[in-house]
Write a protein that holds these residues in place. Structure first.
Motif, PDB file in Angstrom:
ATOM      1  N   ASP A   1       0.546  -1.489  -0.149  1.00 60.76           N
ATOM      2  CA  ASP A   1       0.198  -0.095  -0.310  1.00 60.76           C
ATOM      3  C   ASP A   1       1.157   1.475  -0.268  1.00 60.76           C
ATOM      4  O   ASP A   1       0.407   2.404  -0.720  1.00 60.76           O
ATOM      5  N   ALA A   2       1.715   1.346   1.115  1.00 62.23           N
ATOM      6  CA  ALA A   2       3.048   2.356   0.752  1.00 62.23           C
ATOM      7  C   ALA A   2       3.397   2.256  -0.796  1.00 62.23           C
ATOM      8  O   ALA A   2       3.579   3.676  -0.977  1.00 62.23           O
ATOM      9  N   LEU A   3       3.897   1.382  -1.075  1.00 63.58           N
ATOM     10  CA  LEU A   3       4.346   1.759  -2.454  1.00 63.58           C
ATOM     11  C   LEU A   3       3.378   2.227  -3.489  1.00 63.58           C
ATOM     12  O   LEU A   3       3.886   2.785  -4.383  1.00 63.58           O
TER      13      LEU A   3
ATOM     14  N   CYS B   1      11.110   2.251   0.289  1.00 58.70           N
ATOM     15  CA  CYS B   1       9.461   3.625   0.178  1.00 58.70           C
ATOM     16  C   CYS B   1      10.572   4.336   1.113  1.00 58.70           C
ATOM     17  O   CYS B   1      11.022   4.844   1.671  1.00 58.70           O
ATOM     18  N   LYS B   2       9.308   5.650   1.123  1.00 58.29           N
ATOM     19  CA  LYS B   2       9.719   6.963   1.563  1.00 58.29           C
ATOM     20  C   LYS B   2       8.785   6.504   3.248  1.00 58.29           C
ATOM     21  O   LYS B   2       7.716   5.683   3.395  1.00 58.29           O
ATOM     22  N   ARG B   3       9.965   6.699   3.902  1.00 62.93           N
ATOM     23  CA  ARG B   3       9.028   6.767   6.023  1.00 62.93           C
ATOM     24  C   ARG B   3       7.213   7.133   6.325  1.00 62.93           C
ATOM     25  O   ARG B   3       7.078   6.302   6.328  1.00 62.93           O
ATOM     26  N   LYS B   4       7.758   8.504   5.648  1.00 59.73           N
ATOM     27  CA  LYS B   4       6.439   9.207   5.337  1.00 59.73           C
ATOM     28  C   LYS B   4       4.680   8.023   4.414  1.00 59.73           C
ATOM     29  O   LYS B   4       3.690   8.558   5.242  1.00 59.73           O
ATOM     30  N   SER B   5       5.709   7.882   3.672  1.00 59.54           N
ATOM     31  CA  SER B   5       4.288   6.430   3.238  1.00 59.54           C
ATOM     32  C   SER B   5       4.069   5.223   3.944  1.00 59.54           C
ATOM     33  O   SER B   5       3.025   5.412   4.506  1.00 59.54           O
TER      34      SER B   5
ATOM     35  N   GLN C   1       2.328   6.866   7.209  1.00 58.96           N
ATOM     36  CA  GLN C   1       0.606   7.155   6.633  1.00 58.96           C
ATOM     37  C   GLN C   1      -0.597   6.057   6.349  1.00 58.96           C
ATOM     38  O   GLN C   1      -1.928   5.684   6.597  1.00 58.96           O
ATOM     39  N   VAL C   2       0.039   4.606   5.866  1.00 54.72           N
ATOM     40  CA  VAL C   2      -0.555   3.775   6.079  1.00 54.72           C
ATOM     41  C   VAL C   2      -1.003   2.992   6.814  1.00 54.72           C
ATOM     42  O   VAL C   2      -2.060   2.758   7.521  1.00 54.72           O
ATOM     43  N   ILE C   3       0.375   2.866   7.965  1.00 54.97           N
ATOM     44  CA  ILE C   3      -0.605   2.667   9.433  1.00 54.97           C
ATOM     45  C   ILE C   3      -1.259   3.347   9.740  1.00 54.97           C
ATOM     46  O   ILE C   3      -2.004   2.547  10.859  1.00 54.97           O
TER      47      ILE C   3
ATOM     48  N   LEU D   1       7.626   0.763  14.970  1.00 49.78           N
ATOM     49  CA  LEU D   1       8.170   1.570  13.475  1.00 49.78           C
ATOM     50  C   LEU D   1       8.672   2.464  13.168  1.00 49.78           C
ATOM     51  O   LEU D   1      10.297   2.310  13.523  1.00 49.78           O
ATOM     52  N   ALA D   2       9.097   3.450  14.701  1.00 48.35           N
ATOM     53  CA  ALA D   2      10.492   3.834  15.785  1.00 48.35           C
ATOM     54  C   ALA D   2      10.838   2.878  16.159  1.00 48.35           C
ATOM     55  O   ALA D   2      12.612   3.524  15.525  1.00 48.35           O
TER      56      ALA D   2
END
Length: 185
Positions: free
Chosen positions: A27-29, A144-148, A151-153, A169-170
């Motif tokens: 989903d992030a990709l 992919c970007k961490r931001k993506s 956002q999905v999580i 995640l952190a």
């Protein structure tokens, strides 16, 4: 510029959240415009049997949806080593849990045995080992970007698990950037 085709596997046992990790990453990709094919296999045993979730990531259409050789392998249990190891590309990245995969075969380019499940347990639930592992993969590969991923999580986590998932995640990002890990690279 991202690699044109990346093949990866999350391998372990049923009940470890491998399919969820693959879906979150897919989903992030997709948010970033990448094309993704996802497949999975699991033994009839719902918990404790071999399970894997595979992704094929491409910048254009995915020409063949099943992976042939893995660029990246995330191992959350030793049961996944035997069916996965022979399919590693030369120079592949392997991320393995130290507690559940104490010994790895020879080979593979970059091998990182990390306390994935121990980190999750220290956060309060072994159930987030998959999120810790996902963060390590994202941090080590820049797939992919961490931001993506964040956002999905945030969008898909049940309310009661959101804070724990964000902490996992952190913790995974921190684990990937620990001096001992960087020295092993």
């Amino acid at each position: 510029m991202p690699k044109s085709r990346i093949e990866l596997r999350f391998g372990g046992t049923g009940g470890q959240g491998l399919l969820l990790s693959a879906k979150l990453l897919a989903d992030a990709l997709a948010l970033e415009g990448r094309h993704v094919a996802q497949s999975q296999t699991y033994e009839p045993t719902s918990r404790g049997g071999f399970c894997n979730a595979d992704l094929v990531v491409a910048s254009g259409e995915v020409d063949y949806p099943l992976p042939m050789e893995f660029d990246h392998l995330v191992l959350l249990d030793k049961i996944a080593i035997k069916p996965s190891w022979p399919r590693l590309k030369a120079g592949a990245l392997v991320i393995a849990d130290t507690r559940l995969c104490p010994e790895l075969p020879e080979g593979a380019g970059q091998r990182h045995q990390l306390p994935l499940s121990r980190t999750a347990i220290e956060l309060g639930s072994e159930r987030v080992t998959n999120i810790v592992a996902l963060a390590v993969l994202v941090a080590m590969t820049d797939i992919c970007k961490r931001k993506s991923v964040e956002q999905v999580i945030r969008a898909s986590s049940p309310r009661g698990f959101l804070d724990l998932n964000m902490d996992a995640l952190a913790a995974g990002y921190a684990l990937a950037s620990a001096p001992a890990v960087l020295a092993a690279s």
